[in-house]
Write an enzyme that holds these catalytic residues in place. Structure first.
Site, mmCIF file in Angstrom:
data_model
loop_
_atom_site.group_PDB
_atom_site.id
_atom_site.type_symbol
_atom_site.label_atom_id
_atom_site.label_comp_id
_atom_site.label_asym_id
_atom_site.label_seq_id
_atom_site.Cartn_x
_atom_site.Cartn_y
_atom_site.Cartn_z
ATOM 1 N N LEU A 61 -6.792 -11.883 32.339
ATOM 2 C CA LEU A 61 -6.079 -10.611 32.244
ATOM 3 C C LEU A 61 -7.070 -9.456 32.318
ATOM 4 C CD1 LEU A 61 -3.458 -9.014 31.631
ATOM 5 C CD2 LEU A 61 -4.019 -9.239 29.212
ATOM 6 N N HIS A 87 -14.007 -8.988 21.190
ATOM 7 C CA HIS A 87 -14.634 -7.816 21.798
ATOM 8 C C HIS A 87 -13.727 -6.606 21.587
ATOM 9 C CE1 HIS A 87 -16.342 -5.257 24.951
ATOM 10 N NE2 HIS A 87 -17.373 -6.075 25.011
#
Length: 338
Positions: free
Chosen positions: A126, A230
């Protein structure tokens, strides 16, 4: 209009650009035109394959801005991971060291190498370009996959997983990998990440420690990023958690990022999606829906306002939306409130 469709060979240059934009830690899109081309070829075969149960199929989609003809994002689903190449994770566990005589009781976290997710379906790859991170495009690019899974359930496993990108800096340095590199691998994180992305995973089995690793033996920096995502991945994991995905203690072997999972029947978007028959006409509502056709090779999805007639299992869409979805009056579509 923004649409999602299966990738084609003509999208190679755009996919390469997206691979460059995505940066370090995005293992599923290596910056290698030959391998990206192979992935597109595999996706085209998967979309055109008659399937009765999940196998090695890989479905890769692109988001296209039809006004400019530009590909602005990508999103994928792997039907069953680990069937051809081993699919590794670390599992977080615990070991207890105790002595009743000394009145000492210590619980220590461990990381054990495993292949527990072999055969699971994976939502992956994605990425959305900065220019189009608006108008719920990111949410759309993630959630439409659940409509595809719901419509073509025979192609996917009962367990759906997603690997979330772990912590690394702008230079590709991963605190988790730094420790493994120092004691076991002697190669930096970008190199290991790239080799995995191009399918060269043998080195993992050859060099990875075979016995559980005691977490408290890792550097403080490495311990701090285990099971952390992240910063750019925070919206993605929040969206998946809202859909019913949860962490079960599995983390990536390179950056320590979490893997989340859900049973296909407990995913909110799948349960809330509706199959309706198309009527083409004037749409009075302004409520936006994700809507897709029921095809595979000619799959199309978009976001659009529509009039939903729940009791009749019908939906009114405009001619422009019908054209974008490659449907005509009387065809069936699947929709989800966005």
């Amino acid at each position: 209009m923004i649409i999602v469709r299966p990738i084609t060979q003509s999208d190679l240059n755009d996919l390469h650009r997206i691979a460059v934009e995505s940066g370090h830690g995005f293992t599923s899109l290596p910056v290698n035109e030959q391998l990206l081309n192979q992935r597109i070829t595999h996706a085209e075969k998967s979309f055109n394959k008659a399937v009765t149960q999940p196998g090695d199929e890989g479905y890769l989609f692109v988001m296209e801005d039809t006004e400019t003809g530009k590909v602005v994002g990508t999103s994928g689903i792997e039907a069953a991971v680990g069937l051809d190449d081993a699919f590794y994770h670390y599992h977080l566990g615990k070991v207890v060291h105790s002595s009743r005589e000394l009145n000492i009781y210590n619980t220590v976290e461990t990381l054990s190498l495993c292949n527990d997710y072999t055969g699971a379906s994976e939502i992956c790859t994605l990425f959305l370009s900065d220019t189009h991170r608006k108008n719920n495009n990111g949410r759309f690019l993630s959630r439409f996959r659940f409509l595809f899974i719901a419509e073509h359930a025979e192609r996917f496993s009962e367990t759906i997983i997603a690997e979330m990108r772990g912590i690394s800096d702008e230079h590709g340095r991963s605190p988790f990998w730094d420790w493994l590199e120092k004691y076991f691998f002697s190669m930096d994180f970008p190199t290991a990440d790239y080799l995995t992305g191009i399918g060269k995973k043998v080195f993992i089995a050859e060099l990875m420690p075979k016995y559980p690793i005691y977490v408290n033996l890792l550097s403080k920096e490495a311990q701090a990023v285990i099971n952390q995502v992240h910063p750019k991945t925070l919206p993605a994991i929040r969206l998946l958690e809202a859909e019913g995905f949860s962490r079960r203690g599995y983390v990536d072997i390179f950056d320590g990022g979490p893997t989340v999972e859900a049973n296909v029947n407990s995913i909110r978007a799948i349960n809330q999606s509706q199959r309706c028959q198309v009527i083409i006409g004037d749409v009075q509502s302004t409520d936006n829906y994700i809507i897709c056709n029921t095809q595979v090779a000619n799959f199309r999805a978009t976001q659009a306002p529509l009039s939903y007639r729940e009791t009749a299992q019908q939906v009114v869409i405009s001619q422009a939306v019908a054209d974008a979805l490659l449907v005509k009056e009387g065809d069936w579509v699947r929709l989800l409130a966005n």
